[in-house]
Scaffold this active site. Structure first.
Site, PDB file in Angstrom:
ATOM      1  N   ASP B  71       0.823  -1.216   0.000  1.00  0.00           N
ATOM      2  CA  ASP B  71       0.000   0.000   0.000  1.00  0.00           C
ATOM      3  C   ASP B  71       0.852   1.260   0.000  1.00  0.00           C
ATOM      4  O   ASP B  71       2.070   1.224   0.249  1.00  0.00           O
ATOM      5  CB  ASP B  71      -0.953   0.001   1.205  1.00  0.00           C
ATOM      6  CG  ASP B  71      -0.225   0.009   2.544  1.00  0.00           C
ATOM      7  OD1 ASP B  71       0.791  -0.702   2.674  1.00  0.00           O
ATOM      8  OD2 ASP B  71      -0.666   0.729   3.451  1.00  0.00           O
ATOM      9  N   ASP B  99       8.360   4.527  -1.538  1.00  0.00           N
ATOM     10  CA  ASP B  99       7.810   3.868  -0.340  1.00  0.00           C
ATOM     11  C   ASP B  99       6.566   3.064  -0.715  1.00  0.00           C
ATOM     12  O   ASP B  99       5.473   3.587  -0.719  1.00  0.00           O
ATOM     13  CB  ASP B  99       7.489   4.934   0.698  1.00  0.00           C
ATOM     14  CG  ASP B  99       7.034   4.339   2.025  1.00  0.00           C
ATOM     15  OD1 ASP B  99       7.158   3.122   2.227  1.00  0.00           O
ATOM     16  OD2 ASP B  99       6.544   5.106   2.868  1.00  0.00           O
ATOM     17  N   GLU B 129       0.011  -0.912   5.616  1.00  0.00           N
ATOM     18  CA  GLU B 129       1.112  -0.524   6.490  1.00  0.00           C
ATOM     19  C   GLU B 129       1.057   0.963   6.822  1.00  0.00           C
ATOM     20  O   GLU B 129       1.562   1.384   7.861  1.00  0.00           O
ATOM     21  CB  GLU B 129       2.461  -0.843   5.810  1.00  0.00           C
ATOM     22  CG  GLU B 129       3.687  -0.714   6.723  1.00  0.00           C
ATOM     23  CD  GLU B 129       4.369   0.646   6.691  1.00  0.00           C
ATOM     24  OE1 GLU B 129       5.268   0.861   7.512  1.00  0.00           O
ATOM     25  OE2 GLU B 129       3.983   1.520   5.858  1.00  0.00           O
ATOM     26  N   GLU B 130       0.456   1.749   5.917  1.00  0.00           N
ATOM     27  CA  GLU B 130       0.537   3.216   6.043  1.00  0.00           C
ATOM     28  C   GLU B 130      -0.544   3.812   6.939  1.00  0.00           C
ATOM     29  O   GLU B 130      -0.616   5.036   7.078  1.00  0.00           O
ATOM     30  CB  GLU B 130       0.446   3.873   4.655  1.00  0.00           C
ATOM     31  CG  GLU B 130       1.584   3.520   3.710  1.00  0.00           C
ATOM     32  CD  GLU B 130       2.923   4.131   4.138  1.00  0.00           C
ATOM     33  OE1 GLU B 130       3.006   4.733   5.233  1.00  0.00           O
ATOM     34  OE2 GLU B 130       3.884   3.990   3.372  1.00  0.00           O
ATOM     35  N   HIS B 333       6.616   9.315   1.411  1.00  0.00           N
ATOM     36  CA  HIS B 333       5.422  10.157   1.631  1.00  0.00           C
ATOM     37  C   HIS B 333       5.531  11.514   0.951  1.00  0.00           C
ATOM     38  O   HIS B 333       4.575  12.279   0.973  1.00  0.00           O
ATOM     39  CB  HIS B 333       5.111  10.372   3.116  1.00  0.00           C
ATOM     40  CG  HIS B 333       4.900   9.096   3.875  1.00  0.00           C
ATOM     41  ND1 HIS B 333       4.368   9.059   5.131  1.00  0.00           N
ATOM     42  CD2 HIS B 333       5.153   7.805   3.555  1.00  0.00           C
ATOM     43  CE1 HIS B 333       4.316   7.792   5.548  1.00  0.00           C
ATOM     44  NE2 HIS B 333       4.795   7.023   4.598  1.00  0.00           N
TER      45      HIS B 333
END
Lengths: 356, 356
Positions: B71, B99, B129-130, B333
């Site tokens: 993700d 990422d 995960e985010e 990000h």
């Protein structure tokens, strides 16, 4: 609804309290006040929105202005009015009883009674004191009918425990913005923490000893306080901005400009100040001849007024002013506000003694 | 959509990036990953929601876990993918390129290639995960299929500039509430300013020297920072409450309990702490035999990982773990995130060298 200005002061106050008049809703009470005052030939009565002006025109050497606001802060389950105790211990409770329909009752009764006062008197009953400055009735007529507010001395009927509270302190709000450099908090050494940068500022405020200053014989207590602090945007980000808002209450020996300079060059030297808003204080003006007679009639030593009130508006027009009214100022805006009947009587009698 | 795991790594990464997979929307990419891996007989493939597990079962003495999340954080006008430069300077841009779909591309290609690795390998491609911990795919299978995560050493493909970043620091957030006594700011001496009461706390933070600590040969840099401060309710009220939130990033030689005790009894002694949240760090585990071979294959000295990552989840299960993936972690990000093609290649080759 006809107000009886010559009967029992307690009954008059209760009638005023029961006429709900939260700021913006003063029409009914202003109508009642206007109608009651128009019944007295010794008074010239005028109206501006929900402000009622009534004055004697006897050609006296001196003119006094006596003013009170008709509006209240919002009702909080404290209407209609009620009483507790009896005789000297009688208290009148309810929204506005302290701030400041007690003063309004005293002023209405005195306006009716003083048909031939020793000084000409302008009575002002005004609207929208409890909300933003732009709506204030006194500020409005200062622009539209400045002659309604002219005189050599003014009395504002704000609660003062039936004593004389002279002048008022000025108030200044400034903002200090501390800056840094944002970074992820896992790599904090790449940033510069703006909240930590507030440490020297808060330390200076903590150590600051506020001054006590005697002005025209009254002792004022200043105060310098952070009233707001805000910084940080997320739990894992080094903040790059922290904003501190300060309120400085200053004695009326200083102008706003002097108050700003005192913070900028002295107490807060080294920090960049942004002025948010400011209002000048007012000297007590107790050196005026009319004031001396007033103090003698009240028969108690005046004290300094710390909070800002509309006396400063009179001061700005060159009219020295004091606060004088029944009720404890610390009960203003409180849900359990009340007015002691004994103070209604003593304030009324002092006004009559002074002006008869 | 069939992913070609044996072709050009850049093309594979671009295909993965173009499969938008913001947290919660990983189905399409998980389907593609599952389908591609099922074509290899040397892999046993299983699925749990949008997590895909693929493993060799060669009966080797040792098992390695290599994991990456599918993700991304939300798209910000940075899809579909694009490239700049050529040859050694080729960069792949777009949401997730850094990422961590670069790491996912490397892992998929290596999973296809390593039919007979020298150690058994469990490949994990996981979801969510985010976002909040409760949704994390790795945390979910740690409960539902703990055997999928068992091994003697783990590699997480988070961006690390194609170097080895060992372990991770722990993170602890605590709140300190300073109290005072409210009062009108015109009578400040009747109150007690809670914002001013933060001065000694911020002064201590400003003076605090964060420690650098060597754990298993890697140097960790700690940090203790105010990340939020809030106090004050109105411009004329002495605040009776000021809340400061702190983030402590601590080296993996300390447990959460030790970190709390260090703040409570040492750095912040005298203030009352409330723990908001905490996550343990992870030792780098580079003393494991598998790790030494890995370090030799990568051919560069490992460094410490400062940020918290899912390696800590492996550490909590007793599996030492490191971060190893293409891309610069400071671009994670970021709207302008990208992955250098040269790092894709070097990471892929290092994995193959290590495990062939």
């Amino acid at each position: 609804m006809v107000l009886d200005l010559e009967g029992d002061l307690v009954a008059l106050l209760r009638t005023l309290v029961d006429l709900e008049s939260v700021s913006g809703n003063e029409k009914a009470i202003a109508d009642a006040v206007e109608e009651a005052l128009r019944r007295y030939d010794h008074l010239e009565v005028e109206r501006d929105a929900d402000l009622v002006m009534a004055r004697t025109n006897l050609g006296r050497d001196e003119r006094i202005v006596i003013a009170g606001h008709l509006d209240t802060v919002p009702v909080a389950g404290n209407l209609p009015s009620w009483t507790t105790g009896e005789g000297d211990d009688l208290l009148i409770w309810g929204r506005g009883s302290c701030d400041m329909k007690g003063g309004v009752a005293v002023q209405l009764a005195a306006a009716a009674r003083l048909a031939e006062p020793n000084r000409d008197i302008t009575w002002i009953f005004y609207d929208n004191e409890e909300i933003a400055e732009e709506f204030n009735g006194l500020a409005r007529v200062a622009r539209s009918h400045p002659d309604w507010l002219s005189g050599s001395f003014a009395v504002l009927g704000e609660p003062s425990n039936a004593g004389i509270e002279g002048g008022c302190q000025g108030t200044l709000r400034v903002r200090i913005t501390l800056t840094g450099r944002a970074a992820h908090s896992a790599r904090a050494w790449m940033g510069d923490n703006a909240i930590h940068a507030a440490a020297p500022l808060l330390t200076r405020l903590l150590a600051y000893e506020p001054r006590q200053i005697v002005v025209d014989g009254l002792t004022y207590r200043e105060g310098l306080n952070a009233v707001k602090i805000e910084g940080g945007i997320a739990g894992n980000v080094i903040p790059d901005r922290c904003v501190v808002e300060l309120n400085y209450r200053f004695a009326p020996d200083k102008s706003v400009e002097q108050a700003v300079a005192y913070l900028r060059d002295d107490v807060l030297a080294g920090f960049e100040l942004e002025v948010v808003d400011a209002a000048a204080g007012a000297r007590p003006g107790l050196d005026q001849p009319a004031a001396a007679a007033f103090v003698a009639a009240v028969g108690a030593a005046p004290s300094a007024k710390f909070g800002w009130t509309d006396v400063a508006r009179f001061a700005a027009m060159g009219v020295p002013a004091v606060n004088f009214g029944p009720g404890n100022p610390s009960k203003a805006h409180a849900d359990d506000e009340f007015c002691p009947a004994a103070e209604l009587t003593s304030c009324y009698e002092a006004l009559v003694r002074w002006l008869s």
